[in-house]
Scaffold this active site. Structure first.
Site, PDB file in Angstrom:
ATOM      1  N   SER A  80      -9.528   1.487   3.187  1.00 16.04           N
ATOM      2  CA  SER A  80      -8.800   2.238   2.279  1.00 16.04           C
ATOM      3  C   SER A  80      -7.794   1.357   1.462  1.00 16.04           C
ATOM      4  O   SER A  80      -7.270   1.884   0.383  1.00 16.04           O
ATOM      5  CB  SER A  80      -7.804   3.200   3.070  1.00 16.04           C
ATOM      6  OG  SER A  80      -7.153   2.638   4.094  1.00 16.04           O
ATOM      7  N   SER A 104      -9.729  -0.951   7.243  1.00 16.03           N
ATOM      8  CA  SER A 104      -9.163  -1.003   5.937  1.00 16.03           C
ATOM      9  C   SER A 104      -8.318  -1.999   5.065  1.00 16.03           C
ATOM     10  O   SER A 104      -8.022  -1.823   4.010  1.00 16.03           O
ATOM     11  CB  SER A 104      -8.366   0.338   5.789  1.00 16.03           C
ATOM     12  OG  SER A 104      -8.931   1.544   5.938  1.00 16.03           O
ATOM     13  N   LYS A 143       0.929  -1.083  -0.116  1.00 19.41           N
ATOM     14  CA  LYS A 143      -0.091  -0.039  -0.172  1.00 19.41           C
ATOM     15  C   LYS A 143       0.933   1.217  -0.067  1.00 19.41           C
ATOM     16  O   LYS A 143       1.952   1.334   0.629  1.00 19.41           O
ATOM     17  CB  LYS A 143      -0.775   0.010   1.206  1.00 19.41           C
ATOM     18  CG  LYS A 143      -2.108   1.157   1.411  1.00 19.41           C
ATOM     19  CD  LYS A 143      -2.647   0.680   2.668  1.00 19.41           C
ATOM     20  CE  LYS A 143      -3.854   2.049   2.964  1.00 19.41           C
ATOM     21  NZ  LYS A 143      -4.726   1.377   3.918  1.00 19.41           N
TER      22      LYS A 143
END
Lengths: 477, 95
Positions: free
Chosen positions: A155, A179, A80
């Site tokens: 996310s 997330s 990420k």
């Protein structure tokens, strides 16, 4: 090469170690997929092409010279874009970090490289990890491989999409309120939110420091356990990381143990999609038939979790994001203005709507006259919630619930209603508040084909039971 | 309790965020709804409960005060929007 997309990380590392597969070939294949299918999904913000090939060559060379290699030798991995990695941009999905190249590696990234993994790219995410749909990314949202009008969740939406699309077998995301688990559920992959303090946060751009935790995503239980095994453990650079004697997760993943599994009635209340509920109840029936004990429990503070979460997370975010001021990195606006104006113009231009909203909410709940009513009160209710879980895990080994109230929703569906978006974290946020581990496992699909995520929660540092139960369910399904 | 626009402006100043008139308008409405949602916590009895900020470890972590490698000046300044190679440059603060 055997069909790359069907290889698990466990198979890849075995074949690379035996010399049957070349790490360079694998890296080239993964990068090729990232440039084509990954691009179609808008799943990556940047690729680490040269560095990935360099790492892959180092793995191949080590094997040719009969030197020892790590447990992820040659496995292509994605991170990420809020996990710092030298030599590549780390944007956090934000305009304010334009051009930022970290001068050091996150401990998680360094451990992966030491284990022989090949980091191929940085995945798309909601800006500063604030969002549940990927729509707050400055780079535009990643798409869900299940259907391109569907959000991948957030996310860590990009990290879930690249695993679901089989571009990489393992990726890493981060959680503050769900997330990793929520996008894993939306894209039909496995996602783990480990115990707070088990994977070092050094080099993870901070959002809510008392909640943040890095977590892996994978296509099966064994790869997920392997990814966790390699990255967990105490790190002197993160004083909140815990020295815990971790078991051999992959070695002990198969068990004959029969678990006692609690079903919290509050997680099956209003707002739960009936098809999601049916899938979770089916999983419960399958486990019961296999000899596990499924028992009703109650977690009365569940409906307070989102209120606690948004007070604590926004408060911590407003403080953590104060560092983005146009001085040390990224964007600067208002260069010819006074210092305070330069700050506020840089932040106005650099942050998106959701980040601004949360900074404002966080500043409000911490401001003079409101601290006791909001932040302090939320911290106290949070402590009660933690105790509620502590008591529950004296009676049951695990908790089962849906990972999300609905399957993946469509782009635009919740973007204009912040509170509705926040409520999509209602089943995941309690684990972050209590610091306990949680896992989302794909289990069935609703009528139109959207995946359902079943969540299991466990007591602190009981990740082994989580891997074991999802492995059992994987076998039974 | 309704949220006043002036209050939101004050918060924006504290947060060093320049808001457009439209943003101010929108945030005033949105924040009011969310803050109203927060009010439900007042109903929970928390008498005698101490909040904790550490959920797993509550021990201090000690280490020897030894010199370790750290970022070089060039690395630390490498991402700065403006620097002269020695310092971060910011707009003049003192007239």
């Amino acid at each position: 090469m055997p069909d790359y997309k069907n290889l698990t990380a466990t198979q890849i590392t075995a074949m690379v170690t035996s010399g049957e597969l070349s790490a360079v070939d694998l890296a080239e294949k993964a990068l090729d997929l990232a440039r084509t299918e990954g691009k179609g999904l808008n799943a990556f913000i940047s690729l680490c092409e040269d560095k990935a090939l360099e790492q892959a060559r180092a793995v191949d060379t080590a094997i040719k010279q009969a030197q020892p290699v790590g447990p992820l030798a040659g496995v292509p991995v994605a991170l990420k874009d809020n996990i710092c990695y030298t030599g590549s941009l780390t944007s956090c999905g934000s305009h304010i970090l334009d051009g930022f190249v970290p001068p050091y590696d996150a401990t998680c990234a360094a451990r992966l490289v030491d284990a022989g993994a090949v980091i191929i790219g940085k995945t798309n995410m909601d800006e500063f990890a604030m969002g549940s749909s990927n729509e707050t990314s400055y780079y535009g949202p990643a798409k869900n491989p299940v259907g391109e009008n569907l959000v991948p969740g957030g996310s860590s939406g990009g990290s879930a999409a690249v695993v679901a699309q089989r571009i990489v077998p393992i990726s890493f995301g981060s959680e503050t309120g769900g997330s990793v688990r929520q996008p894993a559920a939306f894209c039909g992959v496995y996602g783990l939110k480990p115990t707070y303090g088990s994977i070092s946060r050094y080099g993870l751009v901070a959002f809510g420091s008392s909640l943040d935790q890095i977590g892996p995503l994978a296509r099966n239980a064994e790869d997920l356990a392997l990814a966790y095994q390699v990255t967990c453990g105490r790190d002197p650079n993160d004083s909140t990381s815990v020295a815990f004697d971790h078991p051999d997760y992959t070695g002990e993943i198969d068990t004959d143990r029969k678990f006692t599994i609690g079903v919290p009635k509050e997680y099956f209340a209003e707002g739960l999609d009936p098809e999601v509920e049916a899938a979770v109840r089916d999983a419960m029936a399958v486990l019961e038939k296999d000899g596990h004990k499924v028992t009703d429990i109650s977690l009365p503070l569940t409906d307070k979790a989102i209120a606690i979460y948004y007070i604590v997370a926004c408060a911590e975010a407003s403080s953590n994001l104060a560092r983005f001021d146009g001085v040390r990195y990224g964007l600067r606006e208002g260069r010819d203005k006074e210092l305070a104006q330069m700050y506020s113009e840089t932040r106005a231009a650099g942050f998106g709507d959701e980040v601004k909203r949360r900074i404002m909410l966080g500043t409000y709940v911490l401001s003079s006259g409101y601290y006791d009513a909001y932040y302090l009160k939320a911290s106290k209710v949070r402590e009660l919630l933690r105790r509620e879980f502590e008591r529950t895990f004296e009676e049951v080994d695990l908790i089962i619930s849906p990972a999300t109230p609905t399957p993946a929703f469509k782009f635009g569906e919740k973007l204009d209603d912040p509170l509705a978006m926040y409520l999509s974290d209602m089943y995941t946020a309690p684990a972050n508040l209590a610091g306990i581990p949680g896992i989302s496992t794909p289990y069935g699909r609703v009528g139109d084909g959207r995946p359902v995520g079943v969540q299991f929660l466990a007591g602190h540092f009981n990740e082994l039971s989580l891997f074991q139960i999802v492995r059992i369910l994987e076998r039974l399904a | 309790m309704p949220l006043e626009k002036a209050q939101v402006e004050h918060i924006a100043h504290l947060a060093r965020l320049k808001l457009s008139p439209d943003e101010l308008e929108k945030l005033t409405l949105e924040m009011a709804v969310i803050i109203d949602y927060f009010e439900q916590l007042q109903m929970v009895d928390t008498d005698g409960v101490e909040p904790r900020d550490q959920f797993i470890t509550a021990e201090n972590v000690f280490r020897d005060d030894t010199v370790r490698p750290s970022l070089k000046q060039g690395q630390a300044l490498g991402n700065a929007p403006e620097s002269d190679g020695k310092f971060f440059h910011v707009p003049k603060v003192i007239g």
